[in-house]
Enzyme design. Structure first.
Site, PDB file in Angstrom:
ATOM      1  N   ALA A  82       0.822  -1.209   0.000  1.00  0.00           N
ATOM      2  CA  ALA A  82       0.000   0.000   0.000  1.00  0.00           C
ATOM      3  C   ALA A  82       0.854   1.257   0.000  1.00  0.00           C
ATOM      4  O   ALA A  82       1.992   1.247   0.465  1.00  0.00           O
ATOM      5  CB  ALA A  82      -0.884  -0.005   1.230  1.00  0.00           C
ATOM      6  N   GLY A 122       0.672  -5.323   1.291  1.00  0.00           N
ATOM      7  CA  GLY A 122      -0.565  -5.581   0.550  1.00  0.00           C
ATOM      8  C   GLY A 122      -0.317  -6.360  -0.736  1.00  0.00           C
ATOM      9  O   GLY A 122      -1.173  -7.122  -1.179  1.00  0.00           O
ATOM     10  N   GLU A 125      -0.193  -9.850   0.218  1.00  0.00           N
ATOM     11  CA  GLU A 125      -1.540 -10.285   0.635  1.00  0.00           C
ATOM     12  C   GLU A 125      -2.401 -10.599  -0.587  1.00  0.00           C
ATOM     13  O   GLU A 125      -3.195 -11.543  -0.580  1.00  0.00           O
ATOM     14  CB  GLU A 125      -2.196  -9.212   1.500  1.00  0.00           C
ATOM     15  N   GLU A 145       4.677  -4.511   7.300  1.00  0.00           N
ATOM     16  CA  GLU A 145       3.801  -3.512   7.912  1.00  0.00           C
ATOM     17  C   GLU A 145       4.243  -3.132   9.322  1.00  0.00           C
ATOM     18  O   GLU A 145       4.144  -1.985   9.732  1.00  0.00           O
ATOM     19  CB  GLU A 145       2.352  -4.019   7.946  1.00  0.00           C
TER      20      GLU A 145
HETATM   21  C1  3H9 Z   1       0.631  -2.248   3.416  1.00  0.00           C
HETATM   22  O1  3H9 Z   1       0.850  -2.788   2.375  1.00  0.00           O
HETATM   23  C2  3H9 Z   1      -0.632  -2.436   4.199  1.00  0.00           C
HETATM   24  C3  3H9 Z   1      -1.389  -3.641   3.722  1.00  0.00           C
HETATM   25  O2  3H9 Z   1      -1.416  -4.617   4.746  1.00  0.00           O
HETATM   26  C4  3H9 Z   1      -2.768  -3.255   3.304  1.00  0.00           C
HETATM   27  C5  3H9 Z   1      -3.644  -2.788   4.413  1.00  0.00           C
HETATM   28  C6  3H9 Z   1      -5.037  -2.390   3.975  1.00  0.00           C
HETATM   29  N1  3H9 Z   1       4.428   3.683  -0.223  1.00  0.00           N
HETATM   30  O3  3H9 Z   1      13.074   2.608  -0.707  1.00  0.00           O
HETATM   31  P1  3H9 Z   1      13.334   3.235  -2.021  1.00  0.00           P
HETATM   32  C7  3H9 Z   1       8.810   5.169  -2.389  1.00  0.00           C
HETATM   33  S1  3H9 Z   1       1.736  -1.139   4.085  1.00  0.00           S
HETATM   34  C8  3H9 Z   1       4.812   4.901  -0.637  1.00  0.00           C
HETATM   35  O4  3H9 Z   1      14.244   4.421  -2.058  1.00  0.00           O
HETATM   36  P2  3H9 Z   1      14.521   0.757  -2.884  1.00  0.00           P
HETATM   37  C9  3H9 Z   1       9.945   5.689  -1.512  1.00  0.00           C
HETATM   38  O5  3H9 Z   1       9.482   6.625  -0.572  1.00  0.00           O
HETATM   39  C10 3H9 Z   1       3.087  -1.093   2.950  1.00  0.00           C
HETATM   40  N2  3H9 Z   1       6.016   5.158  -1.183  1.00  0.00           N
HETATM   41  O6  3H9 Z   1      13.810   2.173  -3.106  1.00  0.00           O
HETATM   42  C11 3H9 Z   1      10.853   6.317  -2.559  1.00  0.00           C
HETATM   43  O7  3H9 Z   1      10.303   7.577  -2.906  1.00  0.00           O
HETATM   44  P3  3H9 Z   1      11.249   8.822  -3.239  1.00  0.00           P
HETATM   45  C12 3H9 Z   1       3.961  -2.256   3.128  1.00  0.00           C
HETATM   46  C13 3H9 Z   1       6.856   4.129  -1.293  1.00  0.00           C
HETATM   47  O8  3H9 Z   1      14.643   0.166  -4.220  1.00  0.00           O
HETATM   48  C14 3H9 Z   1      10.695   5.381  -3.762  1.00  0.00           C
HETATM   49  O9  3H9 Z   1       9.442   4.711  -3.571  1.00  0.00           O
HETATM   50  N3  3H9 Z   1       5.109  -2.104   2.261  1.00  0.00           N
HETATM   51  C15 3H9 Z   1       6.521   2.834  -0.883  1.00  0.00           C
HETATM   52  O10 3H9 Z   1      15.732   0.918  -2.029  1.00  0.00           O
HETATM   53  C16 3H9 Z   1      11.805   4.364  -3.867  1.00  0.00           C
HETATM   54  O11 3H9 Z   1      11.912   3.648  -2.619  1.00  0.00           O
HETATM   55  C17 3H9 Z   1       6.286  -1.616   2.708  1.00  0.00           C
HETATM   56  O12 3H9 Z   1       6.446  -1.296   3.876  1.00  0.00           O
HETATM   57  C18 3H9 Z   1       5.240   2.626  -0.333  1.00  0.00           C
HETATM   58  N4  3H9 Z   1       4.831   1.407   0.067  1.00  0.00           N
HETATM   59  O13 3H9 Z   1      13.512  -0.114  -2.008  1.00  0.00           O
HETATM   60  C19 3H9 Z   1       7.380  -1.523   1.692  1.00  0.00           C
HETATM   61  N5  3H9 Z   1       7.577   2.001  -1.117  1.00  0.00           N
HETATM   62  O14 3H9 Z   1      12.016   8.407  -4.432  1.00  0.00           O
HETATM   63  C20 3H9 Z   1       8.114  -0.218   1.816  1.00  0.00           C
HETATM   64  C21 3H9 Z   1       8.521   2.767  -1.679  1.00  0.00           C
HETATM   65  O15 3H9 Z   1      10.298   9.919  -3.468  1.00  0.00           O
HETATM   66  N6  3H9 Z   1       9.098  -0.029   0.765  1.00  0.00           N
HETATM   67  N7  3H9 Z   1       8.096   4.042  -1.785  1.00  0.00           N
HETATM   68  O16 3H9 Z   1      12.121   9.000  -2.039  1.00  0.00           O
HETATM   69  C22 3H9 Z   1      10.314  -0.646   0.770  1.00  0.00           C
HETATM   70  O17 3H9 Z   1      10.608  -1.493   1.594  1.00  0.00           O
HETATM   71  C23 3H9 Z   1      11.302  -0.221  -0.253  1.00  0.00           C
HETATM   72  O18 3H9 Z   1      10.934   1.055  -0.706  1.00  0.00           O
HETATM   73  C24 3H9 Z   1      11.398  -1.186  -1.460  1.00  0.00           C
HETATM   74  C25 3H9 Z   1      12.292  -0.523  -2.553  1.00  0.00           C
HETATM   75  C26 3H9 Z   1      12.063  -2.490  -1.020  1.00  0.00           C
HETATM   76  C27 3H9 Z   1      10.052  -1.451  -2.049  1.00  0.00           C
END
Ligand code: 3H9
Length: 745
Positions: A82, A122, A125, A145
């Site tokens: 998400a 998500g 999921e 999460e």
């Molecule tokens: C969820 O899913 C809840 C569910 O249970 C549903 C409930 C109803 N959202 O990290 P990076 C942005 S909760 C918004 O530098 P990497 C990040 O801010 C979610 N933005 O790259 C950055 O923006 P900017 C659970 C996001 O390659 C850009 O993307 N998921 C999100 O080193 C690049 O990111 C997580 O917690 C996001 N979800 O790593 C995953 N993800 O360029 C969180 C990324 O403007 N994300 N951005 O600074 C990560 O772990 C890492 O970002 C990922 C990529 C491994 C995906």
């Protein structure tokens, strides 16, 4: 025959058509809510995404020519879950993914998740709602999460235990660890995606018409454990212990526990209740703030206008580390782990051999933690790691990190030498926790390539790298140091040059208050307890014992605050007209250096022991000290301990911002979370200040500074006062209240 075209979905589609057994309906998946890893990827609104997925599924169900549905991503990524930003918008909070996941699962046609890249939160999921999951060998999956203060809220806490069992599901959900779940079978080389698809598809779709019932996870029972109750109570103890006051892991645990006790639908309801508790908790906001702050600091700027946008890092093919003390050993280990060839240099053979032994020990331990570690790191290969006492060997390195002890004259001598020996393009970094970068750079003929890289101990473990630019440091040098941080899997934070830089400068008033509290009547264990209850991993006195009291003692002697250079007649508890506590000096004079001597603020079982026990000797020493200095012992409550320690640290943070040493409050927060054990669920000191309220912090500082007028650290910062006068604006607006960046460099 597999017909390879450019896109992954196309390959899959063609393959299935050629087989002529089944048709695919491809749902164009990665829209809004599913954020991809690269910044260029598209973000569309949650509403559009969910609607598209629902419409696609319904169309597929209604179309008799569609035999199966495949959900996949584009550009090599499945989904990052998400949109985290969406959780702070009340409008978007009501939008539920869970019902869509159920809809997928109820589909009468087989739905396959084809996972490549990441499937997180998500995204995973959604995959759990599918009847089949196929994944690329390098795919990474997880439910992270918990790391942003939430729990998987789209039925993941109920489906995952049914798929992988309770122990594995609990581990994944309560820690948020991201795993590579697909292990290639023995003898199979890691193959490219089309091969993997072909491999898996055969086994999934043949024979056609397999009943879907057994593939629906919600209909499966949670695998039983012979001792489920005992297992769960042990697991809860562990989860709580590791949470340090963070709520999400325990609620994740409760949600998984519900899966073991209740039918699927009731478990989902429980998951929702717990999700809503977390969603509206301050902790989730703090953790989500920390997630974005960590990314924001990558986009560094300096008051002179240099920035990440215009500066390009230079490649580092080979590095050198000078000094193999505690810091140098960790830095060498970090570089080897990042597969950067390293030359490690010491002043003589005796120190070199000691350093070599210690580095090898660390590397062996790191290799054991890694799969195929020893071969990958290859640290016995002199082309990867070379030990020397000869500066000439540094001629061809691209970057040097000097990590000798904190002595300006010594550092300058080394930099002078380096400047003569290293090739003209080489960058010269100094690992210092407080010394003036400009002065060190002045010993070279290339001050534009000199930069501070402040590692934290143990350097191969701690994530923070404070990067300090001097007066002449070029943008390319800053960009290269930031890139180095990334390669070392650390969080680099760019700050300006002042005594103690950002992190330690804020630490000084905090540590000072802790000692003043002892003078006034408290005890080390009482102060540590309050700070640890707040969520710090370790309180100031346990920390000081761990780091060694002699480190600060040496520095204070160097500054003329104690020791032989102290002018005769200096009052015991005053320096330069301000309050000073000689307590740490007195402990050192008594040979109490902390853990290494078995005695410090606490007593330990032996020299080098780790278990801190309150020490009656210290208690009576403190009362004698108070008697000698006619200090009236008083009871100090927890609130005062917390406020004096933390608010003085925060106060210094406001001065640092006002001086342009850090370019925003996020920088200080990222430094504190990653380098000083500040509890992440409290978002860092500046975020915490914003939640406490700046007016309250100001009022308290005013009260304490009136009671202790000789303590400058308690005098409220002018910037803090200004923000309060401006009506306590939100944190992201703070910097706009500084009339112009004012760098003290
Ligand atoms: C969820 O899913 C809840 C569910 O249970 C549903 C409930 C109803 N959202 O990290 P990076 C942005 S909760 C918004 O530098 P990497 C990040 O801010 C979610 N933005 O790259 C950055 O923006 P900017 C659970 C996001 O390659 C850009 O993307 N998921 C999100 O080193 C690049 O990111 C997580 O917690 C996001 N979800 O790593 C995953 N993800 O360029 C969180 C990324 O403007 N994300 N951005 O600074 C990560 O772990 C890492 O970002 C990922 C990529 C491994 C995906």
């Amino acid at each position: 025959k597999l017909h390879v075209q450019s896109g992954y979905t196309v390959i899959f589609f063609k393959y299935l058509i050629c087989k002529n057994t089944i048709y695919t309906f491809i749902v164009p998946f990665l829209i809004s809510m599913l954020i991809l890893c690269q910044p260029h990827l598209l973000l569309v609104s949650v509403e559009i995404f969910l609607q598209a997925l629902e419409d696609g599924l319904k169309r597929a169900d209604a179309d008799p020519s569609v035999k199966a549905v495949m959900i996949c991503g584009e550009n090599g990524k499945f989904s990052a879950g998400a949109d985290i930003k969406g959780f702070s918008s009340p409008k978007r909070r009501g939008i539920a993914l869970g019902p869509i996941v159920s809809l997928i699962e109820r589909s009468e046609k087989p739905v396959v998740a084809a996972i490549e890249g990441v499937a997180l939160g998500g995204g995973l999921e959604v995959a759990l709602g599918c009847h089949y999951r196929i994944a690329h060998v390098k795919a990474r999956m997880g439910l992270p999460e918990v790391t942003i203060g939430l729990l998987p809220g789209a039925e993941g806490t109920q489906r995952l235990p049914r798929l992988v069992g309770v122990p594995a599901a609990l581990d994944m959900i309560t820690t948020g660890k991201v795993l590579c779940l697909v292990i290639p079978p023995k003898g199979v080389k890691i193959c490219s995606l089309p091969d993997v698809d072909a491999l898996f598809c055969n086994s999934i779709f043949l024979p056609p018409g397999q009943p879907l019932g057994p593939r629906r996870l919600s209909l499966k029972p949670v695998p039983k454990l012979p001792n489920m109750e005992a297992f769960l109570s042990e697991a809860l103890v562990k989860v709580k212990k590791q949470a340090h006051g963070c709520l999400a892991p325990e609620l994740c645990f409760q949600a998984v526990k519900a899966a073991t006790e209740q039918p699927f639908a009731d478990g989902v309801r429980r998951e929702q209740e717990l999700f809503n508790v977390l969603l509206t908790s301050g902790q989730a906001q703090a953790l989500q703030y920390a997630f974005f702050a960590e990314r924001a600091v990558q986009k560094w700027t300096t008051p002179s206008g240099a920035s990440w946008k215009s500066a390009s890092p230079q490649p580092i093919h080979k590095a050198a580390v000078i000094g193999l003390g505690t810091m140098g050993r960790g830095i060498v280990t970090s570089l080897v782990k990042a597969k950067i060839p390293v030359v490690a240099l010491e002043q003589d053979l005796e120190y070199l051999n000691m350093g070599r032994k210690a580095v090898m020990f660390l590397l062996e331990r790191e290799a054991m933690k890694m799969e195929q570690g020893a071969q990958t790191l290859d640290f016995h290969n002199p082309a990867r790691l070379q030990f020397t006492v000869d500066f000439d060997v540094l001629r061809d390195v691209d970057l040097v990190i000097e990590a000798v002890f904190e002595n300006m004259a010594l550092k300058k001598e080394i930099f002078h030498k380096l400047s003569r020996i290293c090739k003209p393009g080489a960058f010269l970094c100094t690992n210092t926790s407080a010394l003036n970068i400009n002065e060190i750079a002045s010993a070279t003929s290339r001050p534009q390539q000199v930069i501070g890289t402040h590692f934290f101990s143990p350097a191969h473990v701690m994530k923070l790298l404070e990067i300090i630019y001097g007066h002449h440091t070029s943008p390319t040098t800053i960009a290269t140091a930031m890139q180095l941080a990334k390669v070392l899997k650390k969080v680099g934070v760019v700050v300006g040059n002042c005594f103690g830089f950002a992190g330690n400068r804020m630490m000084f008033p905090y540590a000072q208050q802790a000692v003043f509290l002892l003078e006034e009547g408290s005890r080390p264990e009482a102060v540590d307890q309050v700070i640890e209850d707040f969520g710090f991993r370790i309180g100031p006195f346990r920390m000081s014992d761990l780091a060694g009291l002699d480190v600060g003692w040496r520095s204070r002697k160097g500054q003329g605050l104690t020791g032989p250079s102290l002018p005769p007649g200096t009052p015991a508890r005053q320096r330069h007209g301000h309050r000073y506590s000689p307590l740490p000096d007195l402990l050192c004079e008594n040979g109490r250096f902390g853990q290494k001597t078995g005695k410090g603020w606490y007593q330990y079982e032996k020299a080098g022991g780790r278990t801190a026990k309150p020490d009656p000797w210290l208690h009576s020493f403190l009362s004698q000290y108070r008697d000698t200095h006619r200090i009236k012992t008083r009871f100090i409550d927890q609130e005062e301990i917390l406020e004096r320690c933390l608010f003085s640290l925060i106060n210094e943070g406001f001065d640092i911002l006002a001086e342009g040493i850090a370019s925003g409050p996020e920088h200080l927060d990222v430094i504190y979370i990653n380098g000083y054990g500040w509890p992440k669920h409290r978002g860092g000191p500046m975020f915490y200040a914003s939640t406490v309220g700046l007016s309250r912090i100001l009022a308290k500082l005013q009260k304490y500074s009136e009671a202790h007028p000789d303590v400058p650290g308690l005098q409220p910062s002018a910037f803090l006062k200004k923000l309060v006068a401006m009506g306590n604006p939100p944190l992201k607006e703070w910097m706009s209240y500084l009339s112009r960046p004012n760098n003290k460099l």
